[in-house]
Write a protein that holds these residues in place. Structure first.
Motif, PDB file in Angstrom:
ATOM      1  N   TYR A  39      23.330  44.042  37.292  1.00 47.27           N
ATOM      2  CA  TYR A  39      24.527  44.718  36.795  1.00 47.27           C
ATOM      3  C   TYR A  39      25.564  43.692  36.330  1.00 47.27           C
ATOM      4  CZ  TYR A  39      28.776  47.493  36.664  1.00 47.27           C
ATOM      5  OH  TYR A  39      29.950  48.082  36.254  1.00 47.27           O
ATOM      6  N   ILE A  40      25.780  42.652  37.112  1.00 47.52           N
ATOM      7  CA  ILE A  40      26.750  41.616  36.751  1.00 47.52           C
ATOM      8  C   ILE A  40      26.335  40.939  35.443  1.00 47.52           C
ATOM      9  CG2 ILE A  40      27.703  39.369  37.426  1.00 47.52           C
ATOM     10  CD1 ILE A  40      27.535  40.448  40.382  1.00 47.52           C
ATOM     11  N   ARG A  41      25.057  40.576  35.334  1.00 42.67           N
ATOM     12  CA  ARG A  41      24.568  39.922  34.108  1.00 42.67           C
ATOM     13  C   ARG A  41      24.714  40.832  32.890  1.00 42.67           C
ATOM     14  NH1 ARG A  41      20.390  38.543  37.491  1.00 42.67           N
ATOM     15  NH2 ARG A  41      19.049  40.147  36.611  1.00 42.67           N
ATOM     16  N   GLN A  42      24.356  42.098  33.050  1.00 45.12           N
ATOM     17  CA  GLN A  42      24.314  43.015  31.910  1.00 45.12           C
ATOM     18  C   GLN A  42      25.658  43.603  31.534  1.00 45.12           C
ATOM     19  OE1 GLN A  42      21.425  45.834  33.311  1.00 45.12           O
ATOM     20  NE2 GLN A  42      19.753  44.357  33.221  1.00 45.12           N
ATOM     21  N   ASN A  43      26.625  43.581  32.450  1.00 43.21           N
ATOM     22  CA  ASN A  43      27.902  44.251  32.188  1.00 43.21           C
ATOM     23  C   ASN A  43      29.099  43.322  32.109  1.00 43.21           C
ATOM     24  OD1 ASN A  43      27.368  47.315  32.247  1.00 43.21           O
ATOM     25  ND2 ASN A  43      26.158  46.483  33.924  1.00 43.21           N
ATOM     26  N   CYS A  44      28.878  42.014  32.057  1.00 47.20           N
ATOM     27  CA  CYS A  44      30.022  41.105  32.037  1.00 47.20           C
ATOM     28  C   CYS A  44      30.866  41.275  30.779  1.00 47.20           C
ATOM     29  CB  CYS A  44      29.593  39.660  32.247  1.00 47.20           C
ATOM     30  SG  CYS A  44      28.489  39.019  31.003  1.00 47.20           S
ATOM     31  N   ALA A  45      30.313  41.835  29.715  1.00 45.06           N
ATOM     32  CA  ALA A  45      31.086  42.061  28.494  1.00 45.06           C
ATOM     33  C   ALA A  45      31.520  43.524  28.340  1.00 45.06           C
ATOM     34  CB  ALA A  45      30.268  41.637  27.277  1.00 45.06           C
ATOM     35  N   ILE A  86      31.791  41.354  43.277  1.00 47.48           N
ATOM     36  CA  ILE A  86      31.319  41.772  41.956  1.00 47.48           C
ATOM     37  C   ILE A  86      32.380  41.478  40.898  1.00 47.48           C
ATOM     38  CG2 ILE A  86      30.656  43.746  40.519  1.00 47.48           C
ATOM     39  CD1 ILE A  86      29.410  44.980  43.113  1.00 47.48           C
ATOM     40  N   ALA A  87      33.628  41.877  41.158  1.00 47.94           N
ATOM     41  CA  ALA A  87      34.706  41.654  40.190  1.00 47.94           C
ATOM     42  C   ALA A  87      34.904  40.165  39.924  1.00 47.94           C
ATOM     43  CB  ALA A  87      35.999  42.297  40.690  1.00 47.94           C
ATOM     44  N   ALA A  88      34.853  39.348  40.974  1.00 47.91           N
ATOM     45  CA  ALA A  88      35.050  37.907  40.805  1.00 47.91           C
ATOM     46  C   ALA A  88      33.962  37.299  39.934  1.00 47.91           C
ATOM     47  CB  ALA A  88      35.088  37.214  42.169  1.00 47.91           C
ATOM     48  N   LEU A  89      32.727  37.732  40.126  1.00 45.32           N
ATOM     49  CA  LEU A  89      31.627  37.174  39.340  1.00 45.32           C
ATOM     50  C   LEU A  89      31.638  37.686  37.898  1.00 45.32           C
ATOM     51  CD1 LEU A  89      28.918  37.168  42.111  1.00 45.32           C
ATOM     52  CD2 LEU A  89      30.014  35.179  41.052  1.00 45.32           C
ATOM     53  N   VAL A  90      31.977  38.945  37.702  1.00 47.06           N
ATOM     54  CA  VAL A  90      32.097  39.469  36.334  1.00 47.06           C
ATOM     55  C   VAL A  90      33.209  38.726  35.605  1.00 47.06           C
ATOM     56  CG1 VAL A  90      32.775  41.481  34.951  1.00 47.06           C
ATOM     57  CG2 VAL A  90      31.101  41.748  36.790  1.00 47.06           C
ATOM     58  N   ALA A  91      34.359  38.585  36.259  1.00 44.75           N
ATOM     59  CA  ALA A  91      35.483  37.876  35.643  1.00 44.75           C
ATOM     60  C   ALA A  91      35.119  36.425  35.344  1.00 44.75           C
ATOM     61  CB  ALA A  91      36.711  37.954  36.553  1.00 44.75           C
ATOM     62  N   ALA A  92      34.366  35.778  36.250  1.00 47.38           N
ATOM     63  CA  ALA A  92      33.949  34.394  36.032  1.00 47.38           C
ATOM     64  C   ALA A  92      33.032  34.293  34.816  1.00 47.38           C
ATOM     65  CB  ALA A  92      33.257  33.846  37.273  1.00 47.38           C
ATOM     66  N   LYS A  93      32.097  35.222  34.692  1.00 49.75           N
ATOM     67  CA  LYS A  93      31.185  35.207  33.545  1.00 49.75           C
ATOM     68  C   LYS A  93      31.956  35.408  32.242  1.00 49.75           C
ATOM     69  CE  LYS A  93      26.799  36.187  35.619  1.00 49.75           C
ATOM     70  NZ  LYS A  93      26.347  34.827  35.445  1.00 49.75           N
ATOM     71  N   ARG A  94      33.004  36.231  32.287  1.00 51.61           N
ATOM     72  CA  ARG A  94      33.823  36.444  31.091  1.00 51.61           C
ATOM     73  C   ARG A  94      34.550  35.162  30.682  1.00 51.61           C
ATOM     74  NH1 ARG A  94      36.159  42.124  30.302  1.00 51.61           N
ATOM     75  NH2 ARG A  94      34.519  43.413  31.158  1.00 51.61           N
ATOM     76  N   ARG A  95      34.781  34.271  31.643  1.00 51.01           N
ATOM     77  CA  ARG A  95      35.488  33.013  31.362  1.00 51.01           C
ATOM     78  C   ARG A  95      34.519  31.854  31.148  1.00 51.01           C
ATOM     79  NH1 ARG A  95      40.874  32.644  34.929  1.00 51.01           N
ATOM     80  NH2 ARG A  95      41.458  34.818  34.828  1.00 51.01           N
ATOM     81  N   GLY A  96      33.264  32.132  31.074  1.00 43.30           N
ATOM     82  CA  GLY A  96      32.296  31.069  30.857  1.00 43.30           C
ATOM     83  C   GLY A  96      31.392  30.795  32.042  1.00 43.30           C
TER      84      GLY A  96
END
Length: 190
Positions: free
Chosen positions: A25-31, A137-147
């Motif tokens: 979910y984190i990988r597929q929904n970071c955007a 989950i939120a921290a990892l999604v936000a991190a992926k959004r920042r690179g």
């Protein structure tokens, strides 16, 4: 939120109870739109939950539960409901091939009467607060959004807590061993 990809009559919330699903979910929904992710996180509730960290995928869990019910002639709603009532606790326990116990309850979604989740403190599970899982989950999604390389420090976590979840700050995330452990599990860095 339940996984509609699982066969009926299974009702299972993998974002709440399955580590492998959460990683995907984190990988597929970071955007995905932030509002969509926030809404998904709200479905995790506010209490404690049991997170399955074992080797079985959600479809494998569903298939093994269905096989157990079929072998015991318990797939029909009325028969299944009687089976649950016979326990005197409104639930039953099924043990899957990896030795993990799963709780079987009555599902309230039409066509999904077999509600399942990992048993408390079962093999291959981790008991966590819903808020801790939401933060991870939120921290990892936000991190992926920042690179993807954001350092998980107190300032960063407090920013995520406030912006994504409306939660107050914490003094020091190093005091939250469960959060750090969960983030490491979700990142595969253990």
């Amino acid at each position: 939120m339940f996984s509609a990809q699982l066969p009926a009559p299974i009702l299972f919330h993998p974002l709440k109870h399955h580590l492998g699903y959460i990683k995907a979910y984190i990988r597929q929904n970071c955007a995905a739109p932030e509002a969509e992710i926030k809404a998904a996180l709200q479905t995790l509730g506010g209490s404690q939950l049991d997170l399955y960290i074992g080797p079985l995928s959600p479809p494998q869990v569903a298939q093994e539960v269905l096989q157990h019910l079929q072998e015991n002639c318990l797939l029909q709603p009325l028969t299944y409901q009687r089976y649950l009532a016979a326990s005197g606790t409104s639930y039953q326990v099924a043990t899957l091939s990896d030795g993990t116990n799963w709780i079987l309850r009555w599902g309230v979604v039409a066509g999904r009467h077999v509600h399942l989740h990992p048993a408390r403190y079962a093999r291959h599970t981790l008991r966590v607060k819903a808020s801790v899982l939401k933060i991870a989950i939120a921290a990892l999604v936000a991190a992926k959004r920042r690179g993807g390389n954001t350092v998980m420090d107190t300032a960063y976590i407090n920013g995520v807590r406030a912006a994504w979840l409306g939660l107050p700050p914490v003094k020091d995330i190093r005091l939250s061993e469960v959060l750090l452990h969960l983030i490491a599990l979700l990142e595969d860095t253990l």
